[in-house]
Design an enzyme around this catalytic site. Structure first.
Site, PDB file in Angstrom:
ATOM      1  N   ASP A 155      16.073  28.665 -25.887  1.00 34.28           N
ATOM      2  CA  ASP A 155      15.507  29.693 -26.609  1.00 34.28           C
ATOM      3  C   ASP A 155      15.115  29.179 -28.002  1.00 34.28           C
ATOM      4  O   ASP A 155      15.307  27.826 -28.434  1.00 34.28           O
ATOM      5  CB  ASP A 155      16.437  30.826 -26.942  1.00 34.28           C
ATOM      6  CG  ASP A 155      16.280  31.774 -27.978  1.00 34.28           C
ATOM      7  OD1 ASP A 155      15.095  32.394 -27.724  1.00 34.28           O
ATOM      8  OD2 ASP A 155      17.108  31.980 -29.236  1.00 34.28           O
ATOM      9  N   ARG A 215      16.130  40.915 -38.681  1.00 36.65           N
ATOM     10  CA  ARG A 215      16.570  40.374 -37.348  1.00 36.65           C
ATOM     11  C   ARG A 215      16.775  41.395 -36.174  1.00 36.65           C
ATOM     12  O   ARG A 215      16.301  41.389 -35.098  1.00 36.65           O
ATOM     13  CB  ARG A 215      17.488  39.292 -37.466  1.00 36.65           C
ATOM     14  CG  ARG A 215      17.955  38.593 -36.161  1.00 36.65           C
ATOM     15  CD  ARG A 215      16.962  37.868 -35.333  1.00 36.65           C
ATOM     16  NE  ARG A 215      17.340  37.086 -34.503  1.00 36.65           N
ATOM     17  CZ  ARG A 215      16.597  36.583 -33.392  1.00 36.65           C
ATOM     18  NH1 ARG A 215      15.265  36.654 -33.614  1.00 36.65           N
ATOM     19  NH2 ARG A 215      16.934  35.856 -32.342  1.00 36.65           N
ATOM     20  N   SER A 268      10.641  31.390 -25.067  1.00 41.77           N
ATOM     21  CA  SER A 268      10.797  32.159 -26.136  1.00 41.77           C
ATOM     22  C   SER A 268       9.888  33.535 -26.154  1.00 41.77           C
ATOM     23  O   SER A 268       8.793  33.244 -25.600  1.00 41.77           O
ATOM     24  CB  SER A 268      10.495  31.345 -27.604  1.00 41.77           C
ATOM     25  OG  SER A 268      10.435  32.283 -28.617  1.00 41.77           O
TER      26      SER A 268
END
Length: 227
Positions: free
Chosen positions: A14, A45, A121
């Site tokens: 990731d 986030r 990702s």
């Protein structure tokens, strides 16, 4: 010493929170954000991830650059920060996030041991290429893979299949590394071997799957691979 994860041919990572410190963009704006830095960063986030999941559920995909900007707009408005220049500065900085300190040496050790390496990702190809270039790790990666290839975000199984297809390997021959517990568990449920890099002291998830190993830093990874 026996290899903890035998038979691994590729290590797939990731990006955000695992190889690259997503908090570093806001940290470079401490001069403007002041005591709002931590709360804004956490909300940015949180909404970024929520928007990926909600868009996937609605089958309304938008690329990660748009999602990141939408999440930032929400966080800035919530924080009472409406400066257009600040928004532009934060978005630009997101393209040059700091890599975690152990990342270059860790990748070098894996490559020296003959293990293939890749990023998988939510980020767009342009975002990921900018981060990789800034970190100077391009020559240590065999592939940089984006969810844009399948038009849906993690934890959809189609995303993890991108790495399986790219390397032409069975899932069990790939070790997936993520700092996001939900991502680690999903990759395990898909069939990959998984090393959960629990940088943030999270509790185990109550989700399908079970990581093979939990580490606090990717510096611990090469030893698990016998590298």
């Amino acid at each position: 010493m026996p290899v903890a994860l035998p038979g691994i041919k590729a290590c797939v990572f990731d990006a955000y929170g695992t190889l690259f410190d997503y908090a570093s963009a806001a940290a470079r704006c401490r001069d403007v954000l002041g005591d709002k830095l931590d709360s804004l960063n956490a909300l940015w986030r949180e909404k970024q991830l929520q928007y990926t999941w909600l868009r996937a559920l609605q089958d309304r995909h938008a690329d990660f650059w748009q999602v990141t900007g939408d999440a930032l707009d929400f966080a800035l408005e919530t924080s009472g920060l409406g400066d257009v220049r600040l928004r532009s500065r934060l978005m630009d900085l997101y393209l040059t996030l700091d890599a975690f300190p152990e990342v270059p040496e860790m990748l070098q050790r894996l490559k020296a041991a003959g293990i293939k390496t890749a990023i998988l990702s939510n980020g767009t190809s342009d975002m990921l290429e900018a981060a990789v270039r800034n970190a100077g790790i391009g020559d240590l990666l065999d592939a940089v893979l984006s969810v844009d290839a399948v038009g849906v975000y993690k934890p959809h199984a189609k995303v993890y299949h991108v790495a399986v297809d790219w390397f032409a390997l069975p899932a069990a021959a790939i070790s997936f590394q993520s700092s996001n517990a939900w991502d680690a568990y999903a990759a395990s449920a898909f069939g990959m071997r998984v090393v959960w890099c629990n940088r943030y002291g999270q509790r185990p998830e109550r989700l399908p799957g079970s990581p093979d190993y939990e580490v606090k830093s990717l510096a611990e990874l090469p030893a698990l691979m016998g590298a």
